[in-house]
Motif scaffolding. Structure first.
Motif, short mmCIF file in Angstrom:
data_model
loop_
_atom_site.label_atom_id
_atom_site.label_comp_id
_atom_site.label_asym_id
_atom_site.label_seq_id
_atom_site.Cartn_x
_atom_site.Cartn_y
_atom_site.Cartn_z
N ASP A 178 0.86 -1.26 -0.04
CA ASP A 178 0.10 -0.06 0.04
C ASP A 178 0.67 1.51 -0.07
OD1 ASP A 178 -2.38 -1.30 -0.15
OD2 ASP A 178 -2.52 -1.50 2.19
N GLU A 179 2.32 0.99 0.37
CA GLU A 179 3.09 2.14 0.50
C GLU A 179 3.83 2.42 -1.03
OE1 GLU A 179 5.64 1.46 3.91
OE2 GLU A 179 4.29 2.03 5.22
N ALA A 180 3.50 1.39 -1.85
CA ALA A 180 4.47 1.63 -2.97
C ALA A 180 3.64 2.61 -3.97
CB ALA A 180 4.32 0.23 -3.89
N ARG A 181 4.46 3.53 -4.47
CA ARG A 181 4.24 4.62 -5.25
C ARG A 181 4.47 4.52 -6.72
NH1 ARG A 181 6.34 10.13 -3.37
NH2 ARG A 181 8.29 8.75 -3.59
N VAL A 182 3.55 5.02 -7.59
CA VAL A 182 3.86 4.97 -9.00
C VAL A 182 5.18 5.55 -9.11
CG1 VAL A 182 3.30 5.83 -11.25
CG2 VAL A 182 1.53 4.90 -9.63
N GLY A 183 6.22 4.95 -9.85
CA GLY A 183 7.50 5.58 -10.04
C GLY A 183 8.54 4.97 -9.20
N ASP A 184 8.25 4.05 -8.05
CA ASP A 184 9.10 3.44 -7.15
C ASP A 184 9.81 2.42 -7.95
OD1 ASP A 184 8.68 5.01 -4.94
OD2 ASP A 184 7.27 3.44 -4.03
N TRP A 185 11.35 2.40 -7.50
CA TRP A 185 11.87 0.95 -8.10
C TRP A 185 11.47 -0.15 -7.60
CZ3 TRP A 185 14.94 1.94 -12.51
CH2 TRP A 185 15.57 3.23 -12.40
N VAL A 186 11.38 -1.21 -8.38
CA VAL A 186 11.27 -2.52 -8.09
C VAL A 186 11.93 -3.68 -8.83
CG1 VAL A 186 8.71 -2.41 -7.36
CG2 VAL A 186 9.44 -2.64 -9.87
N LEU A 187 12.46 -4.53 -8.24
CA LEU A 187 13.55 -5.56 -8.80
C LEU A 187 12.49 -6.88 -8.64
CD1 LEU A 187 16.46 -5.44 -9.16
CD2 LEU A 187 16.58 -6.51 -7.24
N ALA A 188 12.92 -7.70 -9.84
CA ALA A 188 12.49 -9.02 -9.78
C ALA A 188 13.47 -10.02 -10.12
CB ALA A 188 11.43 -9.21 -10.74
N ILE A 189 13.39 -11.37 -9.56
CA ILE A 189 14.22 -12.40 -9.85
C ILE A 189 13.42 -13.53 -10.13
CG2 ILE A 189 16.25 -13.78 -9.13
CD1 ILE A 189 16.84 -11.78 -6.90
N GLY A 190 13.74 -14.16 -11.23
CA GLY A 190 12.96 -15.34 -11.80
C GLY A 190 13.50 -16.26 -12.62
N ASN A 191 12.66 -17.14 -13.39
CA ASN A 191 13.08 -18.27 -14.09
C ASN A 191 12.48 -18.32 -15.43
OD1 ASN A 191 14.13 -21.01 -14.62
ND2 ASN A 191 12.20 -21.72 -14.01
N PRO A 192 12.83 -16.94 -16.43
CA PRO A 192 12.40 -17.06 -17.55
C PRO A 192 13.07 -17.88 -18.61
CG PRO A 192 14.11 -15.14 -17.21
CD PRO A 192 13.61 -15.88 -15.86
N PRO A 234 8.79 -13.17 -7.24
CA PRO A 234 8.32 -11.83 -6.60
C PRO A 234 8.93 -10.79 -6.99
CG PRO A 234 10.41 -13.00 -5.61
CD PRO A 234 9.97 -13.83 -6.95
N MET A 235 8.24 -9.58 -6.75
CA MET A 235 8.43 -8.23 -7.35
C MET A 235 8.94 -7.65 -5.75
SD MET A 235 6.03 -5.04 -8.27
CE MET A 235 5.75 -5.62 -9.84
N PHE A 236 10.14 -7.34 -5.69
CA PHE A 236 10.76 -6.51 -4.55
C PHE A 236 10.80 -5.01 -4.61
CE2 PHE A 236 13.00 -10.82 -5.01
CZ PHE A 236 12.68 -11.30 -3.51
N ASN A 237 10.61 -4.60 -3.46
CA ASN A 237 11.05 -3.06 -3.39
C ASN A 237 12.55 -2.66 -3.08
OD1 ASN A 237 11.46 -3.55 -0.67
ND2 ASN A 237 9.51 -2.48 -0.08
#
Length: 508
Positions: A178-192, A234-237
């Motif tokens: 709920d505290e995430a704002r539009v424009g905040d950085w996010v990081l993801a790690i996955g298995n594409p 996951p989508m990380f802040n």
């Protein structure tokens, strides 16, 4: 263009749903949107988080496939080659559905992440749906067999469990989405595409997106590079907290165009807690069916705007009726939260602790009222809370029968429920009301989605038992200067309110 759940990368499967990862490059414009300069590197954060993300593989037995086990190539939706190859494979097998069609094993890949060092893992439900076997591979390539603890198709989440033995697992915490704002950085790690440990970065592009994936849509949107196999990742802040679970994309072909969606942590965490504790989700329930308000409905009931959720039906055995809710009420607030859109109410109710007493502010008879409701537990297979309307082509009915009334200026022809009409439209002997037998295609009634076979059971909150009752209600509405008449309409698929325009012709 289509919206797709970002399913696993599939090897040997006839169907593939694209996976979700985050934008793989960081541009100067994105840095400005994020409210500051780009971090010099994500390396320290990625190094910390990589051991917490896992690869998930599943095996499924597919029986009786046409084509002798040959694979259907993947084509863009609607491609003429898709039908050509389907016919070719069926000819190879001798026709679809033959009892001697061979079975085969299909494997698929997805992503997940560790939420508890004892071995609990979160992923998407569609990653493990219908799987016979589930395996989890850690970042160091250690592989474990996994068991399904619980899953929730409505929010598309699943919890798995592995036995790590003496292995030390690195769990990650959830953050406050709920505290995430539009424009905040996010990081993801996955298995594409099976490339485990892939790290990508981007920003939150938008919040509270409804993509019609389920009854509780409230997605975070990201400028995502979408690839198969990132489902459940996951989508990380920037703090290394999980604020979303990647789940869906918009794409014309299944590949990335930079529009992806993640289930927010605020929606996911109570679901995951229930799955771990009970193996299923225990949701709050009011026992009401609702629909959205259009401009005509809001004007008809005297509301200054379209905010709120219109109660189409109250379950006689549900908590709503005990609280005093009635058909035709408009819910404006629930437990202190404004219902700015109809779709908000099901999520708020579902996330409320069972047994909690809450204030429900409603609009009734032209004024606000406050009721107290004790939230119940949603039954295992309840009817959908949201009542969906829609337009259809209008076939014409025969005219001239006894009891038939055409109401000028509405486009409607209605009739009493005769035995013949009850049989024609599948209406039981106990149902009361009148039936729509014809709708003019250029009328306001047609625009509102009314069609032959619909039952009109109320007009202006008064029972309708004969065509003359509706004719009288229309006449009274016009005399009072009303622009529309609120009808309660029922058919085998839905029960809803419709604001019938009282002016001639179709509304522009």
């Amino acid at each position: 263009m289509f919206i797709s759940k970002i399913n696993h990368h599939s090897a040997g499967s006839r169907f593939v749903i694209a996976g979700l990862a985050l934008l793989a490059w960081v541009s100067a414009s994105a840095a400005q949107a994020a409210g500051g300069p780009a971090p010099s590197s994500f390396a320290d954060l990625a190094e910390k988080l990589l051991p917490s993300v896992v690869n998930i593989s599943t095996t499924q037995t597919i029986k009786g496939q046409a084509g002798g086990g040959l694979e259907m190539p993947q084509f863009p939706p609607g491609s003429p080659l898709e039908e050509f190859f389907k016919e070719f494979l069926e000819r190879q097998q001798g026709g679809p559905g033959r009892p001697d069609a061979p079975s085969r094993k299909a494997t698929s890949l997805g992503s997940g992440f560790i939420v508890d060092a004892t071995g609990y893992i979160v992923t998407n439900n569609h990653v493990i749906a219908d799987a016979d076997e589930i395996s989890v591979k850690l970042h160091d390539d250690t592989v474990f067999a996994a068991t399904l603890v619980g899953r929730d198709p409505k929010v598309d989440l699943a919890v798995l469990k592995i036995d790590p033995g003496k292995k030390i697992l690195a769990a990650v915490p959830f953050g406050n989405s709920d505290e995430a704002r539009v424009g905040d950085w996010v990081l993801a790690i996955g298995n594409p595409f099976g490339f485990g440990g892939t790290v990508t970065a981007g920003i939150v592009s938008a919040r509270a997106r409804d993509i019609n994936a389920g009854p509780y849509d409230d997605f975070l949107q990201t400028d995502a590079a979408i690839n198969r196999g990132n489902s459940g990742g996951p989508m990380f802040n920037i703090k290394g907290e999980v604020i979303g679970i990647n789940s869906a994309i918009i794409s014309p072909s299944g590949g990335s165009i930079g529009i992806g969606f993640a289930i927010p942590a605020s929606l996911a965490t109570p679901v995951l807690d229930d799955l771990r504790k009970f193996g299923k989700v225990r949701r709050g329930w009011l026992g009401i069916r609702i629909q959205s308000l259009d401009v005509d409905m809001a004007e008809n009931v005297g509301l200054p705007d379209q905010h709120g959720a219109l109660v189409a039906k109250v379950d006689p055995a549900g908590p709503g009726v005990k609280a005093g809710l009635k058909d035709g009420d408009v819910v404006l607030k629930f437990d202190g939260k404004d219902i700015t859109e109809m779709r908000r109410l099901p999520r708020y109710v579902a996330g409320t602790p069972i047994g909690k007493k809450v204030e429900v502010v409603i609009w009734r008879d032209g004024k606000k009222q406050t009721l107290m409701a004790a939230v119940g537990e949603m039954p295992e297979d309840p009817a959908d809370q949201a009542v969906k309307g829609g337009k259809t082509d209008q076939p014409k009915a025969k005219e001239g029968k006894d009891g038939v009334l055409s109401i000028p200026g509405t486009g409607l022809t209605v009739s009493s429920l005769t035995p013949a009409l009850r049989e024609r439209f599948g209406v039981d002997d106990e149902t009361k009301g009148i039936v729509v037998t014809e709708v003019k295609p250029d009328s306001g009634a047609a625009e509102k989605g009314l069609r032959p076979g619909d039952l009109i059971i109320e007009a202006d909150h008064k029972p309708v038992r004969a065509p003359a009752d509706l004719g009288k209600a229309v006449e009274e509405g016009r005399k009072s200067g009303a622009k529309s008449l609120l009808l309660r309409v029922e058919n085998p698929q839905q029960l809803r309110y419709v604001a019938l325009p009282l002016s001639e012709g179709k509304k522009k």
